[in-house]
Design a protein around this motif. Structure first.
Motif, PDB file in Angstrom:
ATOM      1  N   SER A 247      55.470 -85.704 -16.507  1.00 14.52           N
ATOM      2  CA  SER A 247      54.230 -85.663 -15.716  1.00 14.52           C
ATOM      3  C   SER A 247      54.177 -84.407 -14.853  1.00 14.52           C
ATOM      4  O   SER A 247      53.138 -83.738 -14.773  1.00 14.52           O
ATOM      5  N   SER A 248      55.279 -84.082 -14.213  1.00 12.58           N
ATOM      6  CA  SER A 248      55.326 -82.883 -13.364  1.00 12.58           C
ATOM      7  C   SER A 248      55.124 -81.621 -14.194  1.00 12.58           C
ATOM      8  O   SER A 248      54.394 -80.710 -13.784  1.00 12.58           O
TER       9      SER A 248
ATOM     10  N   GLN B 262      66.371 -94.074 -16.723  1.00 11.50           N
ATOM     11  CA  GLN B 262      66.231 -92.864 -17.531  1.00 11.50           C
ATOM     12  C   GLN B 262      64.777 -92.686 -17.967  1.00 11.50           C
ATOM     13  O   GLN B 262      64.239 -91.573 -17.937  1.00 11.50           O
ATOM     14  N   HIS B 263      64.131 -93.773 -18.358  1.00  7.90           N
ATOM     15  CA  HIS B 263      62.735 -93.719 -18.779  1.00  7.90           C
ATOM     16  C   HIS B 263      61.853 -93.248 -17.626  1.00  7.90           C
ATOM     17  O   HIS B 263      60.967 -92.403 -17.808  1.00  7.90           O
ATOM     18  N   GLU B 264      62.080 -93.775 -16.432  1.00 11.77           N
ATOM     19  CA  GLU B 264      61.275 -93.380 -15.277  1.00 11.77           C
ATOM     20  C   GLU B 264      61.514 -91.917 -14.910  1.00 11.77           C
ATOM     21  O   GLU B 264      60.567 -91.188 -14.591  1.00 11.77           O
ATOM     22  N   ASN B 265      62.761 -91.465 -14.978  1.00 10.64           N
ATOM     23  CA  ASN B 265      63.055 -90.055 -14.702  1.00 10.64           C
ATOM     24  C   ASN B 265      62.377 -89.146 -15.718  1.00 10.64           C
ATOM     25  O   ASN B 265      61.834 -88.091 -15.364  1.00 10.64           O
ATOM     26  N   MET B 266      62.411 -89.527 -16.983  1.00 11.15           N
ATOM     27  CA  MET B 266      61.770 -88.726 -18.031  1.00 11.15           C
ATOM     28  C   MET B 266      60.259 -88.700 -17.837  1.00 11.15           C
ATOM     29  O   MET B 266      59.624 -87.659 -17.966  1.00 11.15           O
ATOM     30  N   ARG B 267      59.678 -89.840 -17.480  1.00  7.90           N
ATOM     31  CA  ARG B 267      58.238 -89.902 -17.240  1.00  7.90           C
ATOM     32  C   ARG B 267      57.848 -88.979 -16.099  1.00  7.90           C
ATOM     33  O   ARG B 267      56.865 -88.236 -16.188  1.00  7.90           O
TER      34      ARG B 267
END
Length: 50
Positions: free
Chosen positions: A38-39, A29-34
């Motif tokens: 960023s995008s 979830q953290h990586e998806n949110m990051r």
């Protein structure tokens, strides 16, 4: 070691497995949110520059 000790060890191992699975889910979830943030920021920066 009696049956109670073995049961406690299995329970502890199951708890650790559950905690690890939860940690992995939170990391995803953290990586998806990051990636999303960023995008979005890159898109806003591109729009401001253009």
């Amino acid at each position: 070691m009696d049956a109670g000790d073995e049961s406690a060890e299995r329970s502890a191992a199951a708890n650790l497995g559950h905690f690890y699975e939860e940690h992995l889910a939170q990391a995803r979830q953290h990586e998806n949110m990051r990636a999303t943030v960023s995008s979005t920021l890159a898109a806003i920066a591109a729009a401001v520059i253009a």
